[in-house]
Design an enzyme around this catalytic site. Sequence first.
Site, PDB file in Angstrom:
ATOM      1  N   SER A 249     -50.201  26.603 -11.913  1.00 46.49           N
ATOM      2  CA  SER A 249     -49.245  25.782 -12.652  1.00 46.49           C
ATOM      3  C   SER A 249     -48.016  25.515 -11.801  1.00 46.49           C
ATOM      4  O   SER A 249     -47.616  26.341 -10.985  1.00 46.49           O
ATOM      5  CB  SER A 249     -48.866  26.482 -13.957  1.00 46.49           C
ATOM      6  OG  SER A 249     -47.542  26.947 -13.899  1.00 46.49           O
ATOM      7  N   LYS A 250     -47.440  24.330 -12.019  1.00 46.45           N
ATOM      8  CA  LYS A 250     -46.273  23.917 -11.231  1.00 46.45           C
ATOM      9  C   LYS A 250     -45.125  24.886 -11.430  1.00 46.45           C
ATOM     10  O   LYS A 250     -44.326  25.113 -10.536  1.00 46.45           O
ATOM     11  CB  LYS A 250     -45.808  22.549 -11.716  1.00 46.45           C
ATOM     12  CG  LYS A 250     -46.533  21.407 -11.110  1.00 46.45           C
ATOM     13  CD  LYS A 250     -45.882  20.110 -11.538  1.00 46.45           C
ATOM     14  CE  LYS A 250     -46.830  18.974 -11.232  1.00 46.45           C
ATOM     15  NZ  LYS A 250     -46.477  17.720 -11.808  1.00 46.45           N
ATOM     16  N   ARG A 251     -45.023  25.402 -12.640  1.00 45.35           N
ATOM     17  CA  ARG A 251     -43.872  26.265 -12.935  1.00 45.35           C
ATOM     18  C   ARG A 251     -44.033  27.642 -12.335  1.00 45.35           C
ATOM     19  O   ARG A 251     -43.087  28.262 -11.896  1.00 45.35           O
ATOM     20  CB  ARG A 251     -43.681  26.377 -14.447  1.00 45.35           C
ATOM     21  CG  ARG A 251     -42.892  25.226 -15.029  1.00 45.35           C
ATOM     22  CD  ARG A 251     -42.865  25.289 -16.521  1.00 45.35           C
ATOM     23  NE  ARG A 251     -44.201  25.192 -17.080  1.00 45.35           N
ATOM     24  CZ  ARG A 251     -44.880  24.042 -17.184  1.00 45.35           C
ATOM     25  NH1 ARG A 251     -44.345  22.920 -16.779  1.00 45.35           N
ATOM     26  NH2 ARG A 251     -46.089  24.019 -17.695  1.00 45.35           N
TER      27      ARG A 251
END
Length: 488
Positions: A249-251
């Site tokens: 995930s990007k986060r």
Amino acid sequence: MPDRGDFDRGGVTAAGTVRVRFAPSPTGYFHVGGARTALHNWLFARRAGGQFILRIEDTDRERSHPDWTEGILSALEWLGINWDEGPYLQSERRGLYEDAARRLYESGHAYACDCTRAAVDERTRANKTPGYDGCCRERGLTPGPGRVLRFRVPDEGVTLVRDIVRGNVEFANSTIEDFVLVKSNGDPLFVLAVVVDDMAMEITHVIRAEEHLPTTPKAVMVWQALGGAPLPVFAHLPVLVNERRQKLSKRRDRVAVEDYRDQGYLPEAMRNYLALLGWGPPDQREFLTVEEMIGEFRLEDVNVSPAFFDEKRLAHFNGVYIRALGVEDFVGRVRRFLADTTVPWPADSYDEGQVVRLAPLIQERVATLGEVVGYLEFLFDEPFVVDPPSFDKVVRRDGGAKGILEEAGELFGKDPWTAEALRISLTTIAGHAERKLSKAQAPVRVATMGSSVGLPLFESLEVLGRERTLSRIDGALAELLAPQATDR
Ligand code: GLU
């Protein structure tokens, strides 16, 4: 063994050519998962002597931005993934989607609907299968502003997706709602635009991320409803996960290709590693040239199970590739890190000839080109500053350090200035101090290179030069004699 179906008939254009596309949405940094999808498409096309088409899916006007498109193009170029056609922009092809929507409406495959989301939610709350309930199916509304266009999904039967990686996957039509093709503001949705473009571009193989599998039966229905072109063959590539088996995930995870490039990953190392995410040659070889990858890439060898994106392994790959570079190549590639504006030393103190001399020793030690800066600070950073905790620990608190530094100052002043002569002198000094060479090196290293870790001492001093080495030793001795703040 999954049933891989009969793929012999599908998968080539009338002209017998393989045509694949990479179709990113420009809504953020270029994700490593996207890069893997692009690469697998590209390897497949190159092996087949086919065409690789680049299509930018920017129909979501709020989330898309040309800057992200630029980022994708430059990252693809950096990875050496070249395209034969495109980039096509979906935002410039709106007329084609409108035309297809009209045809689907006119043939009865689609209908207009003015239900609000709230009304649908209210009516369907108690239903076993969630989703739209077909309320407007027979109302005969004409399409227009404020009305979405929905696809009329057959109530019965199954839709078959032929997937090279997963075999035949069947979806019961009763589980698929009448999905939206065109929004109430007239914007086409992803599923419509993708199918229209894949047909127009004569795509033979749709190779994309696993997360798109649930929309594939919808795409197949739209494709068949539009009629004409043979269906493409699908291949859904396995999802990428982190060390905790969570979807990347990007986060949470470092996923931007641009970040890896900026840290000094080599494109060929990145490409090699990305290729292995979900695929590998039958003999499990890990290090492959791009020609070997092209020669051996087969969709039949792609795995179904999630692929672990292991940053440590990627760093290991990068280190191996860095060590394999010739000195000149290495110095050329590292230049942008050593001569850029963020380096800790004054711009004019950078001396490439000195980097060349130390290059093989640096190459042995780094996993990324960005790390090289830390190894060269001792050489280029003026005025020279010793890391205070290292000085305290290794010089001030070592009772023998003063004597070693004094004697080094003397002997180093007479030696011929070579790493070997310096080693011999310090071995003599270590003998006088009754300690091992490594223990005698420690205070000299901190005094002249500023820290207790780094490149080998003697080779470094040889490049640093006699004058600067001696003046640093003098500086350290003066610092030792100076009263400490706490003593005053
Ligand atoms: N635009 C989609 C994405 O960026 C890909 C769609 C497709 O490959 O069919 O995830």
